[in-house]
Write a protein that holds these residues in place. Structure first.
Motif, PDB file in Angstrom:
ATOM      1  N   VAL A  78      85.740  68.237  49.336  1.00 11.10           N
ATOM      2  CA  VAL A  78      85.921  67.872  50.774  1.00 11.10           C
ATOM      3  C   VAL A  78      87.497  68.585  51.380  1.00 11.10           C
ATOM      4  O   VAL A  78      87.727  68.767  52.945  1.00 11.10           O
ATOM      5  N   ARG A  79      88.419  69.607  51.109  1.00 10.57           N
ATOM      6  CA  ARG A  79      89.648  70.143  51.813  1.00 10.57           C
ATOM      7  C   ARG A  79      89.167  71.032  52.066  1.00 10.57           C
ATOM      8  O   ARG A  79      89.982  71.817  52.763  1.00 10.57           O
ATOM      9  N   CYS A  80      88.105  71.454  51.557  1.00 12.44           N
ATOM     10  CA  CYS A  80      88.017  73.682  51.918  1.00 12.44           C
ATOM     11  C   CYS A  80      87.287  73.494  53.232  1.00 12.44           C
ATOM     12  O   CYS A  80      86.338  72.727  53.625  1.00 12.44           O
ATOM     13  N   PRO A  81      88.188  75.030  53.619  1.00  9.99           N
ATOM     14  CA  PRO A  81      87.079  75.020  55.129  1.00  9.99           C
ATOM     15  C   PRO A  81      85.833  74.862  55.235  1.00  9.99           C
ATOM     16  O   PRO A  81      85.586  75.614  54.238  1.00  9.99           O
ATOM     17  N   GLY A  82      85.129  74.751  56.441  1.00 10.68           N
ATOM     18  CA  GLY A  82      83.584  75.506  55.961  1.00 10.68           C
ATOM     19  C   GLY A  82      82.847  74.110  55.557  1.00 10.68           C
ATOM     20  O   GLY A  82      81.455  74.236  55.686  1.00 10.68           O
ATOM     21  N   VAL A  83      83.047  73.070  54.889  1.00 12.46           N
ATOM     22  CA  VAL A  83      82.529  72.474  54.215  1.00 12.46           C
ATOM     23  C   VAL A  83      82.633  70.799  54.650  1.00 12.46           C
ATOM     24  O   VAL A  83      82.995  70.749  55.657  1.00 12.46           O
ATOM     25  N   GLU A  84      80.803  70.814  54.732  1.00 13.66           N
ATOM     26  CA  GLU A  84      80.540  69.821  56.544  1.00 13.66           C
ATOM     27  C   GLU A  84      80.131  68.196  55.446  1.00 13.66           C
ATOM     28  O   GLU A  84      80.235  67.275  56.371  1.00 13.66           O
ATOM     29  N   LYS A  85      79.902  68.128  53.998  1.00 11.12           N
ATOM     30  CA  LYS A  85      79.068  67.257  53.580  1.00 11.12           C
ATOM     31  C   LYS A  85      79.405  67.005  51.580  1.00 11.12           C
ATOM     32  O   LYS A  85      79.251  68.566  51.129  1.00 11.12           O
TER      33      LYS A  85
END
Length: 470
Positions: A310-317
Motif C-alpha cells: 500500500v505504501r509503495c509508489p505507483g500501487v493503485e490497489k
C-alpha cells in the motif's frame, strides 16, 4: 464516564490517511501518564497466567508492571532484561493476543492489560535516556560468571531471535560467544522481514548493540555450509559447542502455473528489498510492476506484505486472497484491522489456480471460489472448490506469502527430518551430533519471535550444563 478498568488505554496511532504515505512507525507509543494509567489496571493476581502460561521466556510481567505504577521505569526495564534480550522488539511484534495478553485475567471481562505496549514503553524510554546521555547503557555480562565459562567458546549460527537469546544468556554465563550469520546485518527476520512501520531499524540496532557491549561477537556474511562448517567450528576454530538457530527463511512457492512470470515475487524477497530501500525512488523499483497487487496468504507475513505494498509508489490497489474465511485466518486481528483501515481489500474463500501473463509479465490471477467443509475429527473445516466458480482477478503483481521453510543442507553430521528441519531432543535441544544444539524455527518450522527466543534461552541453559561436564 469511561470505565478504564474495562476499556484500557489505547496507544495513539498515525491516522490511516497519513501513514499510508510514509514508512514511519504506525503506533506512536505511550506517554508516561498513559503507561502508569494502563499499568494500574493490572490486578497483580496471585497466579499471573500472563507470565506462567502466556510468555515463552517467562518475563516477570507483574513485577515490571508494578514498577511502572510506582514511576520506577528504569527498574521496570531491568526486570525485563532478566529474561528477555529484545524487550523493545517483543513489545512491538509478538502476537500478544495469543500469549501474555491472551492469558490476562482482565481480558475475561474487558480489554486485557496492554502488556506489550508497556514493555515497549519502558524499553523505548531506556533507549531514549541512554541516547540523551541521562543514564548509562545496561551493564555488560556478569564478570563473576566468567569462572563458569572457563574460556570455553560457543558458536551460534543465526542472529535471529533464537540466536540472540542464546548468545545473551551464554555470554552472561561467562562463555566466549560468536554469532555467525549469512546476511550483512545481524537480526535475522527482524532485520529483513519486518517493515519499518512496525519495527523501526534504530530500535533493533540499539538492542543488538547492547549484546555487542556485553561481549557477544558478530561475524556477518558467513554462511553455514559455504563459508564455515560445524567440523571447522568444533575443530580448528576451537568452539566447544554450537547452537543452530538459523531459522526458516526460505520462502515456499504457490506451486501453480505462471509463477515464473515477471511480477511474481515472494513476500520475503519483497520485504527484504523494501527494508533495504533508502528513498522513495528506490522504493519505486522494489515491485516488478505497479498498479494492482494481490497477496496470497493469511498470516502475519501476508499482513506485512499487503501493508507495505500500500505504501509503495505507483500501487493503485492491494488485495489479500485467502482460501478460508476471516475466522480461520491466522494473522493478528489488530494487523488485519489496520490493513483494512489502510485500504487493503480482503477476498476470502478464494484460491489461486494460475498466474496469467502477457509478454512474460503478470496481467491477472485465475481464481476459484471455495467453501468450507463440515468439521473433521479435529474440528478443522477444509476449503473445497465450488464447481464452476472460476474467475480472473486483474493484477500486475502477485506476492506469495504462504509460508517458509528451513534450509539445512549445509549442516554436516546432524540428522534432518523429511521436512528439512533439524531433529533435536525436545527436552535438551541436543542434536544427533555431540555438542551441537538447535532450537527455534529451524527445528519447529515458522513460529513466533518470542517462541524462538524461548528456545534460545532453553538451549543456552542446556549448553551450559553440557559444557560444565566437559
Amino acid at each position: 464516564m469511561i470505565n478504564l478498568s474495562r476499556t484500557g488505554t489505547r496507544m495513539p496511532v498515525q491516522d490511516p490517511a497519513e501513514r499510508t504515505n510514509n514508512f514511519q512507525e504506525v503506533a506512536e507509543g505511550y506517554t508516561e501518564e498513559m503507561a502508569v494509567r494502563e499499568a494500574l489496571r493490572c490486578l497483580q493476581c496471585r497466579e499471573h497466567p500472563c507470565m506462567t502460561e502466556g510468555c515463552p521466556v517467562s518475563n516477570h510481567i507483574p513485577d515490571f508492571i508494578k514498577k511502572i505504577t510506582e514511576g520506577e521505569f528504569e527498574e521496570a526495564y531491568q526486570i525485563l532484561l532478566e529474561t528477555t534480550v529484545l524487550p523493545a522488539v517483543c513489545g512491538r511484534v509478538c502476537p500478544k493476543y495469543l500469549q501474555c495478553e491472551g492469558n490476562c485475567v482482565r481480558g475475561e471481562k474487558g480489554r486485557p492489560v496492554a502488556i506489550g505496549s508497556l514493555e515497549r514503553f519502558v524499553a523505548d524510554l531506556h533507549r531514549k535516556r541512554v541516547q540523551a546521555g541521562e543514564i548509562a547503557e545496561a551493564s555488560p555480562a556478569n564478570e563473576a560468571a566468567g569462572a563458569a565459562g572457563k574460556g570455553k567458546k560457543v558458536a551460534v549460527i543465526g542472529s535471529g531471535p533464537a540466536g540472540l537469546a542464546c548468545a545473551k544468556d551464554l555470554s552472561s554465563a561467562g562463555y566466549e560467544v560468536t554469532v555467525f550469520d549469512r546476511e550483512k546485518l545481524p537480526g535475522g527476520v527482524l532485520s529483513y522481514g519486518i517493515p519499518s512501520f512496525r519495527l523501526p531499524d534504530e530500535v533493533l540496532r540499539f538492542e543488538i548493540e547492547g549484546l555487542t557491549a556485553a561481549g557477544v561477537h558478530f561475524e556477518t556474511g558467513k554462511e553455514l555450509g559455504k563459508d564455515i562448517s560445524i567440523d571447522a567450528l568444533m575443530g580448528a576454530m576451537g568452539f566447544s559447542a554450537v547452537f543452530l538457530g538459523n531459522g526458516a527463511g526460505s520462502p515456499m512457492g504457490l506451486g501453480i502455473p505462471g509463477t515464473e512470470l515477471t511480477g511474481v515475487v515472494s513476500a520475503a524477497d519483497f520485504l527484504d528489498r523494501l527494508n533495504a530501500a533508502g528513498s522513495e525512488e528506490e522504493r519505486k523499483t522494489v515491485l516488478p510492476a505497479s498498479g494492482k497487487v494481490a497477496i496470497i496468504g493469511g498470516g502475519n507475513v501476508a499482513m506485512d506484505a499487503c501493508r507495505s505494498a500500500v505504501r509503495c509508489p505507483g500501487v493503485e490497489k492491494v488485495c489479500v486472497v485467502y482460501r478460508r474465511s476471516e475466522k480461520e485466518m491466522p494473522a493478528d486481528p489488530a494487523e488485519v484491522a489496520e490493513a483494512r483501515e489502510e485500504g487493503v481489500e480482503f477476498i476470502y474463500l478464494t484460491a489461486p489456480l494460475e498466474v496469467l501473463g502477457e509478454n512474460g509479465s503478470v496481467v491477472g490471477l485465475k481464481c476459484q471460489r471455495m467453501e468450507l467443509s463440515d468439521p473433521d475429527a479435529s474440528g478443522r473445516r477444509k476449503p473445497v472448490p465450488v464447481a464452476g466458480s472460476e474467475y480472473t482477478l486483474p493484477v500486475n503483481v502477485v506476492i506469495e506469502a504462504i509460508g517458509s521453510r528451513s534450509e539445512n543442507e549445509g549442516v554436516d553430521g546432524v540428522d534432518i527430518s523429511e521436512r528439512g528441519l533439524i531433529i533435536a531432543d525436545p527436552e535438551t535441544l541436543s542434536t544427533s551430533r555431540a555438542g551441537v544444539f538447535a532450537g527455534g524455527d529451524t527445528v519447529t518450522g515458522p513460529r513466533t519471535v518470542i517462541a524462538a527466543m524461548g528456545a534460545g534461552r532453553k538451549a543456552a541453559k542446556e549448553i551450559d550444563s553440557y559444557l560444565k561436564k566437559l
